[in-house]
Design an enzyme around this catalytic site. Structure first.
Site, short mmCIF file in Angstrom:
data_model
loop_
_atom_site.label_atom_id
_atom_site.label_comp_id
_atom_site.label_asym_id
_atom_site.label_seq_id
_atom_site.Cartn_x
_atom_site.Cartn_y
_atom_site.Cartn_z
N ARG A 148 -9.03 -0.35 4.39
CA ARG A 148 -8.47 0.64 3.66
C ARG A 148 -7.00 0.17 3.22
NH1 ARG A 148 -9.15 6.64 6.36
NH2 ARG A 148 -7.27 6.90 5.12
N LYS A 203 0.90 -1.10 0.03
CA LYS A 203 -0.07 0.07 0.17
C LYS A 203 0.80 1.13 -0.06
CE LYS A 203 -1.70 1.70 4.05
NZ LYS A 203 -1.37 2.83 4.32
N ASN A 204 1.96 1.18 0.92
CA ASN A 204 2.65 2.61 0.99
C ASN A 204 3.83 2.66 -0.07
OD1 ASN A 204 1.06 2.92 3.13
ND2 ASN A 204 2.57 2.28 4.70
N ARG A 242 0.27 14.41 12.68
CA ARG A 242 0.39 14.36 11.43
C ARG A 242 0.77 15.62 10.58
NH1 ARG A 242 -1.35 8.90 10.03
NH2 ARG A 242 0.59 8.82 8.53
N ASP A 289 4.63 0.35 12.24
CA ASP A 289 3.05 -0.19 11.58
C ASP A 289 3.09 -1.45 12.18
OD1 ASP A 289 3.28 1.60 8.37
OD2 ASP A 289 2.84 2.29 10.23
N CYS A 316 -5.17 8.33 9.60
CA CYS A 316 -5.49 7.63 11.00
C CYS A 316 -5.19 8.79 12.15
CB CYS A 316 -4.54 6.53 11.22
SG CYS A 316 -5.01 5.24 10.23
C1 EPZ Z 1 4.11 6.93 6.36
O1 EPZ Z 1 3.48 7.92 6.91
C2 EPZ Z 1 3.23 5.92 6.03
N1 EPZ Z 1 2.05 5.87 5.33
C3 EPZ Z 1 2.62 5.26 7.54
O2 EPZ Z 1 2.00 4.23 7.48
C4 EPZ Z 1 4.12 4.86 8.45
O3 EPZ Z 1 3.58 4.74 9.79
C5 EPZ Z 1 4.92 6.30 8.40
O4 EPZ Z 1 5.28 6.52 6.82
C6 EPZ Z 1 6.07 5.75 9.27
O5 EPZ Z 1 6.99 4.64 8.75
C7 EPZ Z 1 2.24 5.97 3.92
O6 EPZ Z 1 3.42 5.66 3.42
C8 EPZ Z 1 1.04 6.19 3.25
P1 EPZ Z 1 6.30 10.18 8.53
P2 EPZ Z 1 4.02 9.45 7.02
O7 EPZ Z 1 6.34 11.49 7.61
O8 EPZ Z 1 5.07 9.51 5.72
C9 EPZ Z 1 6.54 13.40 11.97
C10 EPZ Z 1 0.11 2.88 7.87
O9 EPZ Z 1 -0.34 2.30 8.65
N2 EPZ Z 1 6.23 14.24 10.52
O10 EPZ Z 1 7.54 9.22 8.10
O11 EPZ Z 1 3.07 10.19 7.16
C11 EPZ Z 1 5.20 12.47 11.96
O12 EPZ Z 1 4.10 13.25 12.83
C12 EPZ Z 1 0.52 4.07 7.99
O13 EPZ Z 1 0.06 2.25 6.61
C13 EPZ Z 1 6.47 15.74 10.98
O14 EPZ Z 1 6.88 16.11 12.19
O15 EPZ Z 1 4.97 9.16 8.04
C14 EPZ Z 1 5.48 11.30 12.63
O16 EPZ Z 1 5.79 11.68 13.88
C15 EPZ Z 1 0.54 4.86 9.32
N3 EPZ Z 1 6.36 16.80 9.93
C16 EPZ Z 1 6.92 11.08 12.06
O17 EPZ Z 1 7.35 12.58 11.46
C17 EPZ Z 1 6.31 16.30 8.84
O18 EPZ Z 1 6.20 17.19 7.92
C18 EPZ Z 1 6.90 10.21 11.00
O19 EPZ Z 1 6.28 10.57 10.01
C19 EPZ Z 1 6.00 14.86 8.57
C20 EPZ Z 1 6.08 14.00 9.42
#
Ligand code: EPZ
Length: 417
Positions: free
Chosen positions: A394, A22-23, A120, A301, A115
């Site tokens: 989803r 998915k990701n 986020r 995850d 979620c």
């Molecule tokens: C991706 O989300 C995945 N989703 C998530 O999978 C996964 O848990 C996550 O990466 C971490 O591996 C998709 O790829 C669609 P991040 P993403 O930006 O990109 C903070 C699932 O269950 N952050 O790496 O949103 C954020 O708050 C989903 O399949 C900022 O602070 O994750 C978090 O604490 C859930 N500012 C951390 O970084 C930003 O601009 C990691 O988020 C962006 C992120």
């Protein structure tokens, strides 16, 4: 509204095929906005998150068609989406921003949803695009960006997966060279880079902490087959481990789940890597400690499914969540089955080895919902898992059917019945 009736299940056994990730699929489909040629993505899973993104891509002016499991995206003249509310329903919707801005020089998007596992934010996405030369204006819940992009040196305060993907895509058409430092190393980031390079981009270093992109005039179409879903594979392996089963997850890539395999082996299960997938046999009995981290650390995850594995282990296991601030919502639900879990300072202390009794659970988010489904397999009697938001569908294609094919006693029930 979906609900599932799950009964205590015998040992799971047999073989099950993992779907495409998915990701990985979500950012790759968004990359279709970077070219006026068709991008064809193979084996796209039939899950709601994909359908929602395809709707958003159509709203961005792309021609989107599905033939079986192949999806074609063709964006002759991409534009910002008209319907901001659809962006709220999907975190990955933010991934249209980089491509549209790079293609057209302007973009206006709403804040993404996703979620409830954390706030986020998208500050790292915005900072990176500003570094590439975009002007960013906040207008209520919308973000208006404009400017011709030029290569830059970007440092990410956090190795954000989405920010790395968005900036990598934007940089492919920027003028000059871009370096992204402290980039995310997830396999899905590498898969996106591989697809972009097949489309004519010039990206190096994906999967390391430093990604370099040499901007090009245009990208062309491609046909791409994404990587297998490491989280689905991990979820199926956990299902085997908690039922003392023996399951081969066909198509799973052991390299992508190395940290999970080591952690599962610590519990006492046997893992065999074969040319066609990963086989897990035996049962989880030894308690463990884990901390979720960016790749190649233990994946956030998989924290919720591993909480259910911990419930099988004899003793106390500790699971620390360091990536998201609200990713223990499954704990209160599992307590309804008699699970003894205490959460303090983002550490779940799980007292395993106690018998779980069937009950009524309500899914709170995608991975928590999957964990609750697993818990129903080991609880005595019957468990009803209510999933009013359709979290499980989803992100997992046919999870109940895949578990049932391994011997699980689980069925989707129509709430009207
Ligand atoms: C991706 O989300 C995945 N989703 C998530 O999978 C996964 O848990 C996550 O990466 C971490 O591996 C998709 O790829 C669609 P991040 P993403 O930006 O990109 C903070 C699932 O269950 N952050 O790496 O949103 C954020 O708050 C989903 O399949 C900022 O602070 O994750 C978090 O604490 C859930 N500012 C951390 O970084 C930003 O601009 C990691 O988020 C962006 C992120």
């Amino acid at each position: 509204m979906a609900s599932y009736l799950i009964r205590h299940s015998p040992r799971l056994s047999g073989e099950v095929e993992v779907s495409a990730a998915k990701n990985a699929v979500l950012p790759i489909l968004a990359a279709g906005l970077l070219t006026e040629d068709p991008l064809i993505v193979r084996q796209v899973p039939h899950i709601t998150d994909v359908e929602m993104l395809l709707q958003i891509l159509r709203d961005c002016g792309a021609e989107v068609s599905r033939s079986g499991s192949d999806v074609s995206v063709c964006a002759m003249q991409p534009q910002s989406p008209h319907h901001e509310e659809t962006m709220r329903r999907l975190r990955a919707s933010i991934l249209i921003l980089g491509p549209i801005l790079a293609r057209t020089g302007s973009a206006c998007v709403g804040l993404p949803g996703g979620c409830a596992i954390g706030q986020r934010p998208i500050d790292l996405h915005m900072k990176g695009l500003q570094a590439l030369g975009a002007q960013v204006h906040a207008v209520g819940g919308m973000r208006q960006l404009s400017g011709r992009l030029t290569g830059a040196r970007i440092y990410l305060d956090l190795p954000s997966v989405g920010a790395t993907e968005n900036l990598m895509m934007a940089a492919t058409l920027a003028q000059g060279d871009t370096t992204i430092e402290n980039a995310a190393k997830e396999p899905e980031v590498v898969d996106l880079a591989n697809c972009l390079n097949l489309m004519g981009a010039r990206i190096a270093g994906a999967g390391t902490g430093t990604v370099t992109v040499h901007g090009v005039e245009r990208l062309h179409g491609a046909v791409y087959h994404p990587i297998p879903d490491r989280v689905e594979a991990g979820t199926l392996l956990c299902a085997s481990a908690i039922t003392e089963g023996s399951v081969l997850v066909r198509g799973a890539c052991a390299e992508h789940v190395r940290s999970l395999l080591f952690k599962l082996q610590e519990t006492g299960v046997g893992i065999r890597e074969t040319p066609c997938g990963i086989r897990l046999s035996g049962t989880a009995i030894a308690p463990f400690e884990l901390r979720t981290l960016a790749y190649p650390g233990f994946p956030t995850d998989m924290q919720a499914p591993m909480t259910v594995v911990a419930l099988k282990c004899h003793g106390q296991s500790l699971l620390q969540e360091t990536v998201f601030e609200n990713r223990f919502m499954h704990v209160a639900e599992l307590a309804r089955l008699g699970a003894r879990i205490r959460v303090e300072n983002n550490v779940a202390m799980v007292d395993g080895g106690t018998e779980l009794k069937g009950g009524v659970l309500k899914s709170t988010d995608l991975r928590a919902g999957a964990a609750m489904m697993l818990a129903g397999l080991i609880a005595t009697g019957e468990t009803i898992l209510q999933d009013p938001s359709g979290h499980i569908e989803r992100g997992y294609q046919d999870l109940p059917e895949k578990l049932r094919s391994l011997g699980a006693d689980i069925e989707k029930i129509d709430d009207r019945a």
